[in-house]
Design a protein around this motif. Sequence first.
Motif, PDB file in Angstrom:
ATOM      1  N   GLY A   1      -4.682  -5.447   0.429  1.00 21.88           N
ATOM      2  CA  GLY A   1      -6.031  -4.964   0.677  1.00 21.88           C
ATOM      3  C   GLY A   1      -6.513  -3.919  -0.307  1.00 21.88           C
ATOM      4  O   GLY A   1      -7.720  -3.769  -0.506  1.00 21.88           O
ATOM      5  N   ASP A   2      -5.594  -3.186  -0.934  1.00 22.31           N
ATOM      6  CA  ASP A   2      -5.968  -2.167  -1.912  1.00 22.31           C
ATOM      7  C   ASP A   2      -6.227  -2.858  -3.248  1.00 22.31           C
ATOM      8  O   ASP A   2      -5.314  -3.432  -3.854  1.00 22.31           O
ATOM      9  N   SER A   3      -7.479  -2.813  -3.748  1.00 20.63           N
ATOM     10  CA  SER A   3      -7.843  -3.573  -4.942  1.00 20.63           C
ATOM     11  C   SER A   3      -7.090  -3.110  -6.184  1.00 20.63           C
ATOM     12  O   SER A   3      -6.721  -3.926  -7.041  1.00 20.63           O
ATOM     13  N   GLY A   4      -6.839  -1.794  -6.290  1.00 30.77           N
ATOM     14  CA  GLY A   4      -6.114  -1.283  -7.444  1.00 30.77           C
ATOM     15  C   GLY A   4      -4.683  -1.791  -7.485  1.00 30.77           C
ATOM     16  O   GLY A   4      -4.175  -2.209  -8.537  1.00 30.77           O
TER      17      GLY A   4
ATOM     18  N   SER B   1       0.857  -1.189   0.000  1.00 33.12           N
ATOM     19  CA  SER B   1       0.000   0.000   0.000  1.00 33.12           C
ATOM     20  C   SER B   1       0.889   1.232   0.000  1.00 33.12           C
ATOM     21  O   SER B   1       2.074   1.170   0.364  1.00 33.12           O
TER      22      SER B   1
ATOM     23  N   LYS C   1      -3.588  -4.451  -5.909  1.00 33.70           N
ATOM     24  CA  LYS C   1      -3.635  -5.909  -6.077  1.00 33.70           C
ATOM     25  C   LYS C   1      -3.782  -6.279  -7.547  1.00 33.70           C
ATOM     26  O   LYS C   1      -3.097  -7.182  -8.050  1.00 33.70           O
ATOM     27  N   ASP C   2      -4.663  -5.595  -8.272  1.00 33.10           N
ATOM     28  CA  ASP C   2      -4.863  -5.890  -9.691  1.00 33.10           C
ATOM     29  C   ASP C   2      -3.578  -5.621 -10.484  1.00 33.10           C
ATOM     30  O   ASP C   2      -3.220  -6.398 -11.387  1.00 33.10           O
TER      31      ASP C   2
ATOM     32  N   GLU D   1      -1.058  -8.403  -9.717  1.00 30.36           N
ATOM     33  CA  GLU D   1      -1.444  -9.675 -10.331  1.00 30.36           C
ATOM     34  C   GLU D   1      -1.240  -9.640 -11.844  1.00 30.36           C
ATOM     35  O   GLU D   1      -0.939 -10.668 -12.462  1.00 30.36           O
TER      36      GLU D   1
ATOM     37  N   THR E   1       0.075 -12.152  -2.980  1.00 31.63           N
ATOM     38  CA  THR E   1      -0.806 -11.071  -3.419  1.00 31.63           C
ATOM     39  C   THR E   1      -2.168 -11.112  -2.720  1.00 31.63           C
ATOM     40  O   THR E   1      -2.891 -10.116  -2.710  1.00 31.63           O
ATOM     41  N   ALA E   2      -2.512 -12.251  -2.138  1.00 29.89           N
ATOM     42  CA  ALA E   2      -3.816 -12.372  -1.481  1.00 29.89           C
ATOM     43  C   ALA E   2      -3.943 -11.428  -0.289  1.00 29.89           C
ATOM     44  O   ALA E   2      -5.065 -11.079   0.118  1.00 29.89           O
TER      45      ALA E   2
END
Length: 262
Positions: free
Chosen positions: A214-217, A116, A219-220, A223, A210-211
Amino acid sequence: MPTRPAQSAPATPSTPVAPLTPPAPKVVLITGASSGIGAATARRLAAAGHHVVLGARRTDRLTALAQEIEARAGSVFPHVLDVTDQAGVRSFVAAAHDRYGRVDVLVNNAGVMPLSRLDALRVDEWNRMIDVNLRGVLHGIAAVLPLMRAQRRGHIVNISSVSGLRVDPTAAVYSATKHAVRALSEGLRQESRELRVTVISPGLTRSELTASIGDSGIKDAVETQMSIAIPATAIGEAVRYAIDQPADVDVNELVVRPTVQG
């Protein structure tokens, strides 16, 4: 005037190459062994004939992995472990020592990576990384060092990251913990004359790290980068290479990453 034919140098008998002697089986403790690099390392070392002691919090996965290794005639001993609990780490090491009578190698592999930006102020996640990635390594060292000193031999393998060699946006705290692991490893190496110390820094490697993002952006984005990741077996093979060297050879550092990673 006729010339004399060139005379070749007398042939020297070639020295026969001695056949390689397979390394003696070692008792290898692996933290974070329920998935990813830890599980891949356990499989690789068990296949090479070593006794693997698996430590992780997820006992169902530990049991499944142990059954898989046993089905392939490997030597394995699973034990519940939370590296943030110092007493629990001591218990893990003591159980391995009670079972096998020695501890040859500790692979400090457990880690988390909830990336993050600093201004997101995810302080709980910062503390979790410090507790697992740094304190967990220290707890492992503290638990095995007295035994290894008494044995006058042993090997500590610390899994760092290429994030311990550089710092990227969103990875400041994670990188800080991995820089610290490299520093600890070098300090321990310099203090040791009977123990071997190796730090392995993986690049993009397939795992479950990567699981925890917590920040979806973020994380994407991570990945997406993982499309070039190497399998965790590559790191397991690096661990095997380091621990199977002769006793007078200490592989201090290995960086293993995808060929195409910048």
